[in-house]
Design an enzyme around this catalytic site. Structure first.
Site, mmCIF file in Angstrom:
data_model
loop_
_atom_site.group_PDB
_atom_site.id
_atom_site.type_symbol
_atom_site.label_atom_id
_atom_site.label_comp_id
_atom_site.label_asym_id
_atom_site.label_seq_id
_atom_site.Cartn_x
_atom_site.Cartn_y
_atom_site.Cartn_z
ATOM 1 N N CYS A 171 -17.810 -13.040 -20.776
ATOM 2 C CA CYS A 171 -18.978 -13.074 -21.425
ATOM 3 C C CYS A 171 -19.095 -13.195 -23.055
ATOM 4 O O CYS A 171 -20.037 -14.380 -22.878
ATOM 5 C CB CYS A 171 -19.321 -11.424 -21.531
ATOM 6 S SG CYS A 171 -20.965 -11.205 -22.222
ATOM 7 N N CYS B 130 -25.397 -12.330 -22.412
ATOM 8 C CA CYS B 130 -24.755 -14.025 -21.858
ATOM 9 C C CYS B 130 -25.462 -13.659 -20.771
ATOM 10 O O CYS B 130 -25.986 -15.124 -20.068
ATOM 11 C CB CYS B 130 -23.536 -14.004 -21.161
ATOM 12 S SG CYS B 130 -22.916 -12.864 -19.837
ATOM 13 N N GLY C 276 1.304 -0.889 -0.110
ATOM 14 C CA GLY C 276 0.116 0.119 0.286
ATOM 15 C C GLY C 276 0.760 1.619 -0.170
ATOM 16 O O GLY C 276 0.450 2.258 -0.659
ATOM 17 N N CYS D 233 -21.651 -7.328 -20.128
ATOM 18 C CA CYS D 233 -20.475 -7.407 -19.438
ATOM 19 C C CYS D 233 -19.762 -6.326 -19.813
ATOM 20 O O CYS D 233 -19.680 -6.529 -20.973
ATOM 21 C CB CYS D 233 -20.068 -8.795 -19.269
ATOM 22 S SG CYS D 233 -21.128 -9.822 -18.521
ATOM 23 N N CYS E 88 -26.606 -9.023 -18.700
ATOM 24 C CA CYS E 88 -25.805 -8.726 -19.851
ATOM 25 C C CYS E 88 -27.100 -9.343 -20.728
ATOM 26 O O CYS E 88 -27.522 -10.114 -20.509
ATOM 27 C CB CYS E 88 -24.780 -9.650 -19.312
ATOM 28 S SG CYS E 88 -23.775 -9.671 -21.118
#
Lengths: 602, 248
Positions: free
Chosen positions: A275, A251, A38, A269, A248
């Site tokens: 997808c 899909c 980080g 997607c 979606c």
């Protein structure tokens, strides 16, 4: 032949776009970043054959890591076929000779902007992110240096305030990309450029995530199996982006990150490769559902103001009353010389010489040998004309001015045995959270004018460890009510307040953590007479009802008489007289005090 | 009231001297007290008499330490505290608990009402908030202050009203020692009677009262002893009858 391909062919067979030295530099930065999760590691960012801001940071990491055996996948907005993704992928493979793929499962390095692929990333895969804004504090702090200090001191109050303000304004967190997270419980990191939806994928991940910002020259990392926790208030759950009922259009899945599908409406997607494989039946959709953040979908019922979190334990250990001395603040022989000579320059200055300028060195002796102490429930006045050193003394106590001489003790710090002037800057700043509060003459010195009144108070509370949004709202409302700021203005930026109201907000902020010592620097100067009177009445009431030790600095005898029991008179940096305030007014001994009183008694 | 409590000495002052140096007028010296000795017993009511400028108010202020005496001692017998050398902080606390000081003029903080002023004093003398308010209500009623004025800013009150607020604050939850500086000078006869009754009743609580009155009738009525001052000294003392006869 494209420009990219031309460039690549120039370097073909040779070290590639980066020479070995440059690669080592980047790898060193990457290793440091992995060691300190980080933390933003600076590195020598090179010119790349792409514009800065187009992914030059991610590209440099990929080029430094990639070997002949690697397979690289590059996506942009989840799409392998975007212009940017295509060109970057072509650049990497052409200049290094590595393989390229669109299938996430085959890739050893996935360079991405905006998304973590929907498919699972394993321990043998590395995710490289192109970062636009690496600094999570950029939105709340302009100074790079100050941002560095805040990271070093774990001082993240301002970023909590930004979340607080987002909640106040919008009722829920709206920040999407770059949501701040705690990495390994230590550093706050910006998760740019991925949406909130993907943030949980970084937590305790199998894969290594590397973040590169070419323009800012920073690299940071989330190693495998590291905690990545979104910053959230105890009573406001972290939520991911979601449009209710969406799925979606291609899909049919509703558990992947969806984007609006264009002019025809509907959703699709964002990860096109995933997808396509779902439609081909070549994706493990059952397993995918497991790691989708479905538990974090927006749910208004979880947002209701149920709160169990209350005031946290004090930041600094408080030892009150039990300690042997009765004072809460003791100032012992404080002195400040601006200029050459230090203590040696003091000779020949002071009231008896009628000058504060050292005859030897020309240094200005702003204050010298000033001592006093204040007990809980007592208010001490510091009076003198402008330039007599009152504010210098106060500055030495708060740490804004570096004292040349003297010691300052707080009974709440080590039972009053430690001179707080010997503490580090970090420790002294911590004292300002809940040991020592200051009300400045100028409200903008104590407030962030762009933040709401409630947010300013929340800043002090979050610094003191409060993490309950509703508890902070309640406390802020209580304080603002006490200082007579209408609650309807609680969520307005302080910049829209009048001078008197700002001063009231500043007072509320100073009292938020109930500090044992309160320093008031000309609290009513600069306000017109009727407003000043109101603030003065407020302060008198607040001091009477609290067991706070207060120091009031003012040039105005009326203020000192109203607020204090005891006073010290300062002239040319020295304390020339002290006594009960009514005694100083009715029986002043020092010529200077007599002049001051005479001037006030017109 | 037992005899022992009545005769217990509350305050002893010895050799008090006060000279002002006026630095604004070439350091001119003005002497207002010269070697003043004083004893005050519980339940006793002592009046100070004498012409203007004799040092009566200065004496009260030296005891309260609004003036810091140049020499001499002021001993508070309860706890044997010497006031002239006491730290400012301890003195400020002692004032709140043990002293009542009623000046000629009200010195209330600006923009506070009578009830608030009196209740604040009662709180400093150890009552909790509710009890202090009750005591303040009682005190203001006893002095016949119109209830409509109780939450009005003190600075808009008339002289007589202010004086009653002042007196109410001085006597509420009676302190051990009460210093009065012409407390009834601005009152009409009816209110003056009520005020004097109130002061008179304090003896029953064992309060030692030291007062400056400029009228002989009040002294006759209240004082058990009169001290006559002139040029910063006590030149004579006795019962009101004796002293006022000599003066006349």
């Amino acid at each position: 032949m494209t420009v990219t391909a031309t460039l690549a062919s120039v370097h073909a067979g040779a070290p590639g776009l980066l020479d070995e030295g440059a690669k080592r530099e980047i790898r060193r930065a990457v290793l440091t970043a992995i060691c300190v999760p980080g933390y933003q590691v600076p590195f020598g960012s090179r010119e790349m054959p792409v514009a800065r801001g187009w992914g030059s940071g991610g590209l440099q990491i990929t080029l430094a890591l990639v070997g002949a055996d690697d397979t690289v996948k590059v996506i942009d907005q989840g799409d392998d076929d975007g212009v940017n993704a295509t060109n970057l992928r072509r650049l990497v493979s052409a200049s290094t000779g590595c393989a390229e793929t669109a299938d996430t499962r085959d890739a050893s390095i996935v360079q991405t902007r905006h998304r973590v692929p929907e498919d699972w990333l394993g321990g043998d895969q590395t995710l490289v992110l192109q970062v636009p804004v690496p600094e999570p504090l950029r939105g709340v702090q302009k100074s790079v240096r100050e941002c560095g200090r805040m990271h070093a001191e774990n001082d993240y109050a301002m970023i909590w305030v930004s979340l607080y303000e987002d909640l106040v304004r919008n009722g829920l967190i709206t920040q999407s990309t770059g949501y701040p997270v705690f990495v390994g419980g230590r550093y706050v990191m910006a998760t740019t450029p991925i949406p909130r939806w993907d943030v949980p994928r970084l937590h305790q991940a199998e894969h290594l995530s590397l973040f590169g910002a070419g323009r800012e020259k920073k690299i940071y990392a989330v190693p495998p199996h590291t905690d990545v926790e979104p910053l959230t208030f105890d009573d406001v759950p972290f939520e991911v982006e979601y449009a209710p009922g969406s799925s979606c259009a291609r899909c049919g899945r509703d558990d992947a990150f969806l984007v609006e599908a264009g002019p025809l409406g509907g959703y699709a997607c964002s990860d096109t490769e995933w997808c396509a494989r779902v439609r081909d039946g070549d994706a493990d959709v059952a397993a995918h559902r497991e790691w989708s953040p479905l538990a974090l979908l927006p749910d208004p019922s979880r947002r209701v103001g149920v709160t169990t979190s209350e005031a946290p334990a004090p930041v600094t250990e408080r030892e009150r009353v039990a300690s042997e001395q009765e004072w809460a603040l003791k100032v012992d022989g404080i002195g400040k010389v601006h200029g050459l000579g230090g203590a040696a320059a003091v000779a020949g200055t002071g009231p008896e010489y009628r000058t504060a300028i050292s005859p030897a060195t020309g240094a200005v002796v702003a204050a010298w040998d000033v001592s006093f102490d204040v007990a809980p429930g007592e208010a001490l006045g510091l009076i003198g004309e402008s330039g007599s050193g009152k504010s210098t003394v106060l500055g030495c106590v708060t740490g804004d001015v570096t004292a040349t001489e003297g010691r300052v003790y707080l009974s709440g710090v080590d039972g009053g045995r430690t001179d707080i002037l010997t503490l580090s800057g970090t420790e002294r700043r911590r004292l300002r959270v809940d040991q020592l509060a200051v009300v400045h003459q100028d409200p903008s010195a104590g407030l962030d004018l762009g933040v709401s009144a409630g947010g300013n108070i929340a800043e002090r509370l979050t610094a003191a460890g409060w993490r309950g949004y509703h508890a902070m709202r309640r406390k802020a409302a209580e304080l603002l009510d006490r200082v007579e700021v209408p609650l309807s203005r609680m969520d307005d930026p302080v910049a829209t307040f009048s001078g008197g109201m700002r001063q009231r907000v500043q007072i509320a902020k100073a009292l938020a953590t109930e500090p044992p010592v309160l320093l008031l620097d000309e609290p009513t100067t600069g306000l017109d007479a009727s407003v000043a009177a109101g603030v003065l009445d407020l302060l008198r009431g607040l001091l009477a009802e609290r067991d706070v030790a207060a120091v009031v600095v003012s040039h105005d005898f009326a203020v000192i008489e109203t607020l204090t029991d005891r006073s010290c008179v300062m002239q040319l940096g020295r304390m020339v007289e002290q006594g009960l305030t009514d005694q100083l007014v009715h029986d002043p001994h020092h010529p200077y005090t007599q002049r001051l009183v005479a001037a006030a008694r017109r | 009231m037992s005899e022992t409590l009545m005769s217990e000495t509350v305050l002893t002052a010895r050799g008090l001297r006060k000279t002002f140096t006026l630095h604004t007028i070439d350091g001119r010296q003005v002497t207002s007290l010269r070697d003043v000795d004083l004893d005050l017993r519980a339940g006793e009511h002592v009046a100070l008499a004498g012409p203007s400028g004799a040092g009566k108010s200065s004496l009260l202020r030296c005891l309260y330490r609004t003036y810091l005496p140049d020499a001499g001692s002021v001993l508070l017998r309860t706890g044997d505290v010497e006031l002239t050398g006491l730290s400012d902080r301890a003195m400020a606390r002692l004032r709140g608990r043990e002293f009542g000081y009623v000046a000629q003029f009200l010195t209330a903080p600006p923009r506070t009402g009578p009830l608030q002023v009196v209740a604040a004093t009662a709180r400093r003398r150890g009552l909790d908030t509710d009890a202090a308010t009750d005591a303040a209500v009682d005190a203001l009623r006893r002095l016949n202050l119109d209830e409509a004025l109780w939450d009005v800013d003190c600075c808009v009150l008339s002289g007589g009203e202010r004086q009653r607020v002042n007196l109410a604050a001085g006597t509420v939850q009676p302190p051990r020692l009460l210093l009065l500086d012409e407390p009834v000078s601005a009152l009409d006869p009816a209110n003056r009677e009520a005020a004097l009754d109130l002061v008179d009743s304090l003896a029953a609580y064992g309060v030692a009262v030291l007062a400056v009155f400029h009228d002989a009738a009040a002294m006759h009525r209240l004082a058990s002893r009169v001290l006559v001052m002139r040029d910063g000294q006590i030149i004579h003392q006795g019962t009101p009858a004796e002293v006022l006869e000599v003066a006349a």
